[in-house]
Motif scaffolding. Structure first.
Motif, PDB file in Angstrom:
ATOM      1  N   GLN A 268       0.834  -1.204   0.000  1.00  0.00           N
ATOM      2  CA  GLN A 268       0.000   0.000   0.000  1.00  0.00           C
ATOM      3  C   GLN A 268       0.868   1.253   0.000  1.00  0.00           C
ATOM      4  O   GLN A 268       0.633   2.172  -0.782  1.00  0.00           O
ATOM      5  CB  GLN A 268      -0.937   0.003   1.214  1.00  0.00           C
TER       6      GLN A 268
ATOM      7  N   GLY B 210       0.483   1.642  -3.765  1.00  0.00           N
ATOM      8  CA  GLY B 210      -0.910   2.046  -3.758  1.00  0.00           C
ATOM      9  C   GLY B 210      -1.900   0.916  -3.989  1.00  0.00           C
ATOM     10  O   GLY B 210      -3.024   1.161  -4.430  1.00  0.00           O
ATOM     11  N   ILE B 211      -1.476  -0.316  -3.694  1.00  0.00           N
ATOM     12  CA  ILE B 211      -2.387  -1.461  -3.816  1.00  0.00           C
ATOM     13  C   ILE B 211      -2.336  -2.277  -2.536  1.00  0.00           C
ATOM     14  O   ILE B 211      -1.326  -2.299  -1.845  1.00  0.00           O
ATOM     15  CB  ILE B 211      -2.053  -2.372  -5.024  1.00  0.00           C
TER      16      ILE B 211
ATOM     17  N   GLU C  76      -5.275  -7.060  -3.903  1.00  0.00           N
ATOM     18  CA  GLU C  76      -5.108  -6.547  -5.267  1.00  0.00           C
ATOM     19  C   GLU C  76      -3.836  -7.116  -5.888  1.00  0.00           C
ATOM     20  O   GLU C  76      -3.841  -7.536  -7.044  1.00  0.00           O
ATOM     21  CB  GLU C  76      -5.053  -5.010  -5.283  1.00  0.00           C
TER      22      GLU C  76
ATOM     23  N   ARG D 158     -12.392  -2.272  -7.721  1.00  0.00           N
ATOM     24  CA  ARG D 158     -11.269  -1.385  -7.379  1.00  0.00           C
ATOM     25  C   ARG D 158     -10.173  -1.463  -8.441  1.00  0.00           C
ATOM     26  O   ARG D 158      -9.617  -0.434  -8.845  1.00  0.00           O
ATOM     27  CB  ARG D 158     -10.685  -1.747  -6.012  1.00  0.00           C
TER      28      ARG D 158
ATOM     29  N   ASP E 254      -8.959   1.634 -11.026  1.00  0.00           N
ATOM     30  CA  ASP E 254      -7.567   2.074 -11.113  1.00  0.00           C
ATOM     31  C   ASP E 254      -6.950   1.794 -12.487  1.00  0.00           C
ATOM     32  O   ASP E 254      -5.775   2.087 -12.701  1.00  0.00           O
ATOM     33  CB  ASP E 254      -6.726   1.394 -10.029  1.00  0.00           C
TER      34      ASP E 254
ATOM     35  N   LEU F 160      -6.262  -1.114 -13.753  1.00  0.00           N
ATOM     36  CA  LEU F 160      -5.351  -2.249 -13.703  1.00  0.00           C
ATOM     37  C   LEU F 160      -5.943  -3.500 -14.333  1.00  0.00           C
ATOM     38  O   LEU F 160      -5.200  -4.418 -14.709  1.00  0.00           O
ATOM     39  CB  LEU F 160      -4.936  -2.523 -12.256  1.00  0.00           C
TER      40      LEU F 160
ATOM     41  N   ARG G 286       2.110  -2.445 -12.880  1.00  0.00           N
ATOM     42  CA  ARG G 286       2.009  -2.315 -11.419  1.00  0.00           C
ATOM     43  C   ARG G 286       2.454  -3.611 -10.748  1.00  0.00           C
ATOM     44  O   ARG G 286       3.159  -3.590  -9.736  1.00  0.00           O
ATOM     45  CB  ARG G 286       0.581  -1.960 -11.016  1.00  0.00           C
TER      46      ARG G 286
END
Length: 140
Positions: free
Chosen positions: A25, A29-30, A34, A71, A75, A77, A101
């Motif tokens: 995180q 940012g995951i 995720e 989510r 984003d 992804l 990512r």
């Protein structure tokens, strides 16, 4: 199985999961779920899995995986795709941004995992469990 051993497994798991989730995180940012979803999608044929299959692979229920997929999509992804043979089947497909990512986060995941196990090995409560797990792991 002795209940104390199971308690030590749960303690070790919780500590490692917490460290992994926090590092992913903070740096990428995951969350951990995720990241795991991106791992499974990146490794899948054509980069896609049925949403229910993804849920099974990462250990989430249908409701949780639906929120997770939403989510990831928000984003950029992943994206959703309908099964051409069964319009009720929904796929989650990793995007180029999702692959990027995942590739960026993988070294963080591996380094954090190693650090968490090293820390746990020095803890009197979890150290013996870590030693057992490491002894049972084949060398790369």
């Amino acid at each position: 199985m002795d209940a104390r051993i199971w308690d030590d497994v749960v303690t070790l798991h919780g500590r490692v999961e917490h460290e992994l989730g926090r590092a992913l995180q903070r740096r990428h940012g995951i969350g951990l779920s995720e990241y795991r979803a991106l791992c499974k999608l990146a490794a899948a044929a054509d980069g896609e899995l049925r949403v229910q299959e993804l849920a099974d692979l990462i250990g989430l229920n249908q409701s949780s995986v639906s929120r997770l997929v939403a989510r990831l999509e928000a984003d950029g992804l992943t994206r959703r795709d309908l099964c051409p043979k069964d319009r009720r089947g929904v796929y989650s497909v990793i995007t180029d941004a999702g692959r990027a990512r995942h590739a960026e986060a993988e070294p963080t995941y591996r380094a954090t995992l190693e650090r968490a196990f090293t820390d746990a090995a020095s803890d009197p409560r979890t150290g013996p469990l870590v030693a057992t797990l490491l002894a049972a792991t084949p060398a790369p």
